[in-house]
Design an enzyme around this catalytic site. Structure first.
Site, PDB file in Angstrom:
ATOM      1  N   ASP A 175       0.792  -1.225   0.063  1.00  8.30           N
ATOM      2  CA  ASP A 175       0.108   0.189  -0.270  1.00  8.30           C
ATOM      3  C   ASP A 175       0.827   1.248   0.068  1.00  8.30           C
ATOM      4  OD1 ASP A 175      -2.114  -1.775   0.274  1.00  8.30           O
ATOM      5  OD2 ASP A 175      -2.051  -1.788   2.381  1.00  8.30           O
ATOM      6  N   GLU A 232     -11.112   0.614  -3.946  1.00 12.27           N
ATOM      7  CA  GLU A 232     -10.512   0.855  -2.999  1.00 12.27           C
ATOM      8  C   GLU A 232      -9.139   1.698  -2.944  1.00 12.27           C
ATOM      9  OE1 GLU A 232     -10.020  -2.783  -0.774  1.00 12.27           O
ATOM     10  OE2 GLU A 232      -8.305  -3.521  -2.025  1.00 12.27           O
TER      11      GLU A 232
HETATM   12  C1  6LW Z   1      -5.681  -1.966   1.982  1.00 10.05           C
HETATM   13  C2  6LW Z   1      -6.393  -2.062   0.699  1.00 10.05           C
HETATM   14  C3  6LW Z   1      -5.600  -3.186   0.131  1.00 10.05           C
HETATM   15  O1  6LW Z   1      -6.411  -1.459   2.841  1.00 10.05           O
HETATM   16  O2  6LW Z   1      -5.434  -4.222   1.065  1.00 10.05           O
HETATM   17  O3  6LW Z   1      -4.413  -3.875  -1.652  1.00 10.05           O
HETATM   18  C4  6LW Z   1      -5.518  -3.451   2.301  1.00 10.05           C
HETATM   19  N1  6LW Z   1      -5.184  -3.225  -1.163  1.00 10.05           N
HETATM   20  O4  6LW Z   1      -6.534  -1.055  -0.114  1.00 10.05           O
HETATM   21  C5  6LW Z   1      -4.746  -3.946   3.351  1.00 10.05           C
HETATM   22  O5  6LW Z   1      -3.484  -3.559   2.827  1.00 10.05           O
END
Ligand code: 6LW
Length: 504
Positions: A22, A179
């Site tokens: 991240d 996300e």
């Molecule tokens: C993070 C989300 C994700 O919050 O995994 O790969 C989660 N992305 O955006 C935890 O790292």
């Protein structure tokens, strides 16, 4: 001119190997800064510096004191701190991040020096969910965009939110988990970069744009602009990206990816790592260039890679920033001052399965490597562990006159080898090597050998175990392997710890 060691003018990806997912990046003048997730580990949110985007040095941890971060003993593996956004605005660094545990939520800290100290956290109870982003528009309004993808206007000084959160964009192609949003002004548009498809093999990066930071957003016709889903590329799970512009005007993307090894389905053991790729703009949309384990270097001179001494002698009054503990690090349980030149660990709980075990470790950053430590177990039980999570780890420990290897994989826990403590100083060692033959479709990622060093320096293996049980594909979750020292009972001291990559 490229770095003299690199005659082909390429650089190695990942640029930050090991469990560093991240990534969020920003630039101030000629300096880049990057922050990552840290989950159940303390201190939280490792912070890196680079002058060239390729070579990164960890300069601190953002959440490094209990007043900023409490991870209760009930914090599960892969709980805790998720996905920061790091920005520089108005002469200060701002970092917003989520603690998914009880009493956590979204919080914001600031600093004038990214090496710290960072401020006490400002809480944002009106910002829901995970993956918060920060962006300021021309009027100075601060927009917080979060997974889902939604948005709310905030006062970053107080944590106050204005109005209810609004839905912005749910991504493309019915993919799951929109996300990791990041919002940027580039030219006449605001760009909303997101991850979608989930952080596993289906992961990808998509983008949309608008004339305003709050939409409506128009998706890029070429979405996803980055994904390795369905390919046999050695870098998989690519997603969760952030963009940065270099002083020469070029654009770059940092993102997470994994390096699966072995047969099918492919196991990754180092967690999600930080990769770098060039970005160009075509018809007002970002286009991601080549992603490789080795790829063309940026057009500027690379600074020398950070010097990595394999040995930590524990000669400083404090621990270097790459050392992490599980959930907390009380001074009475972890100290380099009690016996100067040694790391003293005082146990609070039972075994590494116990959330109260006292642990200090570092990320495994290379597929093949070895770690060694000189232990004085005098008044306790402790040792060296290769740890994927609370329920998946291989330990070599001493207790009384015995050295033993304990393997934990899910609900199975067993002593796999034991021998008397050899005469002389006790060096415990772990070696991560290629998997043992035969190689077929089911071959795992690697082999983890645990043993002791004989007085003549030879490695006496007590147990050679399959690495797959310490992989994310087996254990689940968001972290990667960490190798370190622990005290399970009493007081255990360590004179030094060596970690070094090895050749195949
Ligand atoms: C993070 C989300 C994700 O919050 O995994 O790969 C989660 N992305 O955006 C935890 O790292």
């Amino acid at each position: 001119m490229s770095h003299p060691l690199d005659a082909k003018n390429t650089f190695a990806n990942p640029v930050i190997p090991g469990f560093h997912p991240d990534p969020s990046v920003c630039r101030v003048g000629d300096d880049y800064y990057l922050a990552c997730s840290s989950f159940e580990y303390f201190p939280g949110v490792p912070l890196f510096h680079s002058r060239d985007l390729v070579h990164w040095t960890q300069i601190g941890n953002v959440l490094d004191r209990p007043s900023q971060l409490v991870l209760p003993t009930a914090t599960p593996s892969s709980g805790g701190i998720y996905a920061p956004t790091l920005r520089h605005h108005d002469g200060r660094f701002w970092l917003i991040v989520t603690n998914v545990g009880e009493g956590g939520g979204n919080l914001l800290v600031t600093a004038t020096d990214p090496a710290g100290p960072w401020s006490e956290p400002v809480r944002l109870p009106g910002v829901p969910g995970i993956d918060p982003d920060l962006a300021w528009d021309e009027d100075g309004t601060c927009w917080c965009t979060f997974a889902g993808v939604g948005q709310v206007r905030i006062d970053p000084h107080t944590g106050e939110t204005f109005g209810p959160p609004r839905e912005l964009w749910s991504g493309t192609a019915n993919a799951k988990a929109p996300e990791a949003p990041h919002l940027y002004r580039v030219g006449d548009h605001w760009y909303l970069l997101i991850a979608e498809g989930g952080t596993e093999r289906g992961h990808g990066v998509s983008v949309a744009r608008s004339r305003t930071p709050s939409g409506p957003f128009e998706p890029c016709p070429a979405n996803p602009i980055l994904t390795h889903r369905g390919t046999d590329h050695p870098v998989q799970n690519t997603g969760h990206a952030d963009l940065v512009q270099a002083p020469d005007g070029s654009w770059w993307m940092v993102f997470l990816g994994v390096r699966p090894r072995g047969g099918t389905p492919g196991w990754h053991v180092l967690g999600r790592e930080t990769f770098l790729a060039p970005v160009t703009w075509v018809d007002g949309w970002p286009v991601v260039g080549e992603v490789g384990l080795r790829q063309p270097a940026p057009p500027w001179p690379l600074s020398p890679p950070p010097a990595e001494d394999p040995r930590d002698d524990f000669d400083l009054g404090t621990l270097r920033p790459h050392w992490v503990s599980l959930r907390d690090r009380p001074a009475q349980c972890v100290t380099t001052e009690e016996r100067p030149g040694w790391l003293t660990l005082r146990a609070r709980g039972g075994s590494p399965d116990d959330p109260d075990v006292t642990f200090v470790g570092r990320r495994q950053q290379h597929p093949l490597c070895r770690a060694r430590t000189l232990i004085d177990p005098a008044q306790g039980c402790g040792g060296l562990t290769v740890l994927l999570d609370d329920r998946h780890h291989y330990d070599i420990e001493t207790d009384g006159g015995e050295v033993r290897v304990v393997a934990r994989a899910g609900s199975l826990r067993t002593v796999v080898a034991r021998r008397p403590v050899p005469a002389g100083p006790l060096v415990l060692a772990a070696r991560i090597s290629d998997p043992a033959p035969p190689h077929d479709a089911r071959t795992g990622p690697d082999a983890v050998s645990l043993g002791v060093e004989e007085p003549d320096g030879t490695f006496a293996v007590l147990a050679a175990l399959e690495g797959r049980y310490l992989s994310t594909e087996v254990a689940g979750g968001f972290t990667g392997r960490v190798i370190g020292m622990y005290a399970a009972s009493g007081t255990v001291r360590f004179d030094w710890f060596d970690y070094e990559p090895t050749e195949g």
